[in-house]
Design a protein around this motif. Structure first.
Motif, mmCIF file in Angstrom:
data_model
loop_
_atom_site.group_PDB
_atom_site.id
_atom_site.type_symbol
_atom_site.label_atom_id
_atom_site.label_comp_id
_atom_site.label_asym_id
_atom_site.label_seq_id
_atom_site.Cartn_x
_atom_site.Cartn_y
_atom_site.Cartn_z
ATOM 1 N N ARG A 43 0.839 -1.207 0.000
ATOM 2 C CA ARG A 43 0.000 0.000 0.000
ATOM 3 C C ARG A 43 0.870 1.252 0.000
ATOM 4 N N GLN A 44 2.018 1.186 0.688
ATOM 5 C CA GLN A 44 2.947 2.330 0.657
ATOM 6 C C GLN A 44 3.488 2.533 -0.760
ATOM 7 N N ASP A 45 3.788 1.429 -1.424
ATOM 8 C CA ASP A 45 4.338 1.537 -2.783
ATOM 9 C C ASP A 45 3.282 1.975 -3.797
ATOM 10 N N PHE A 46 2.040 1.572 -3.552
ATOM 11 C CA PHE A 46 0.961 1.856 -4.517
ATOM 12 C C PHE A 46 -0.206 2.520 -3.786
ATOM 13 N N PRO A 47 -0.053 3.786 -3.401
ATOM 14 C CA PRO A 47 -1.082 4.415 -2.555
ATOM 15 C C PRO A 47 -2.429 4.585 -3.243
ATOM 16 N N ASN A 48 -2.445 4.656 -4.559
ATOM 17 C CA ASN A 48 -3.701 5.017 -5.234
ATOM 18 C C ASN A 48 -4.335 3.891 -6.035
ATOM 19 N N GLN A 49 -3.795 2.697 -5.952
ATOM 20 C CA GLN A 49 -4.284 1.600 -6.790
ATOM 21 C C GLN A 49 -5.182 0.660 -5.980
ATOM 22 N N SER A 50 -6.129 0.026 -6.671
ATOM 23 C CA SER A 50 -6.819 -1.109 -6.053
ATOM 24 C C SER A 50 -5.829 -2.255 -5.943
ATOM 25 N N LEU A 51 -5.815 -2.887 -4.792
ATOM 26 C CA LEU A 51 -4.976 -4.084 -4.607
ATOM 27 C C LEU A 51 -5.906 -5.281 -4.488
ATOM 28 N N LEU A 52 -5.652 -6.310 -5.277
ATOM 29 C CA LEU A 52 -6.470 -7.527 -5.232
ATOM 30 C C LEU A 52 -5.621 -8.667 -4.690
ATOM 31 N N LEU A 53 -5.966 -9.124 -3.502
ATOM 32 C CA LEU A 53 -5.250 -10.253 -2.910
ATOM 33 C C LEU A 53 -5.965 -11.542 -3.311
ATOM 34 N N PHE A 54 -5.292 -12.361 -4.098
ATOM 35 C CA PHE A 54 -5.891 -13.613 -4.563
ATOM 36 C C PHE A 54 -5.537 -14.758 -3.634
#
Ligand code: ATP
Length: 205
Positions: free
Chosen positions: A90-101
């Motif tokens: 989340r620190q590396d990608f503050p503005n993206q949706s993250l999908l944990l599969f």
């Protein structure tokens, strides 16, 4: 949207790779980050070292655009908790949706994970099911987060639960390790480059 695929990958095989490719296309992901667990908290410790598991993973995906071998769990001390990994992503990608599969086997044990509820603060959880799978009864915590429309995953950065059918090849790393231990040929279950690395390091004998 960024996909996150954790596992021991001891070794990585076509079951993992096929699912990762399908979800990349289904969700139109910018990338899928495959993250070997350095010290898995919930299971027997892996046979191959984390460094070699990461090397095998890198060999398996080197010609697949959009697949990234992510070594962040090898950079931390102690047990590899997914919550720490998601915080760091989340620190590396503050503005993206993250999908944990995760597979439904992993989802069924999710409530044993360290700070499992907080996983939803940082990412969506997407459970990969077999085609035809019917959702079982879900506890309230999950039921209120469950969505039926995948579009919502793009409109919010985290916090939802989604079930996605994918092709699940009946391949397990355990079966591959046993096959090698018994002198059988594991070819066509995993990439040839990974088999070569297994031979070089005399793994799983
Ligand atoms: P092991 O047999 O050593 O337990 P494994 O083959 O199940 O290993 P893991 O590295 O533990 O692989 O799994 C990582 C993730 O990949 C998990 O979320 C798991 O549900 C999923 N997965 C494992 N095997 C398959 C498969 N054949 N098809 C799709 N997903 C899989």
């Amino acid at each position: 949207m960024i996909g996150i695929f954790g596992g021991t990958f001891d070794p990585i095989h076509y079951g993992h790779l096929r699912s990762a490719l399908e979800v990349k296309e289904i969700f139109n992901l910018t990338e899928v980050r495959l993250i070997p667990s350095a010290q898995p908290p919930h299971r027997q410790q892996p046979v191959a070292t984390a460094v070699i598991r990461l090397q095998m993973l890198a060999l398996a995906i080197c010609d697949q655009p959009g697949f990234v071998a992510d070594d962040r769990e090898l950079q931390r001390e102690g047990r590899s908790y997914m919550i720490d990994t998601l915080r760091s992503l989340r620190q590396d990608f503050p503005n993206q949706s993250l999908l944990l599969f995760m597979g439904s086997d992993a989802f069924n044990k999710l409530t044993t994970w360290h700070h499992w509820q907080d996983l939803f603060v940082y990412a969506h959880v997407v459970v990969l099911t077999r085609p035809g799978f019917k959702t079982q009864h879900l506890d309230d915590f999950f039921a209120v987060r469950l969505i039926a429309d995948a579009q919502i995953l793009a409109n919010h950065k985290a916090g939802r639960l989604f079930f996605q059918p994918v092709t699940q090849l009946d391949i397990s790393a355990t079966a591959i390790r046993q096959m090698i231990a018994h002198g059988k040929n594991p070819r066509f279950l995993l990439p040839d480059a990974v088999i070569t690395a297994i031979k070089q390091h005399r793994l799983y004998q």
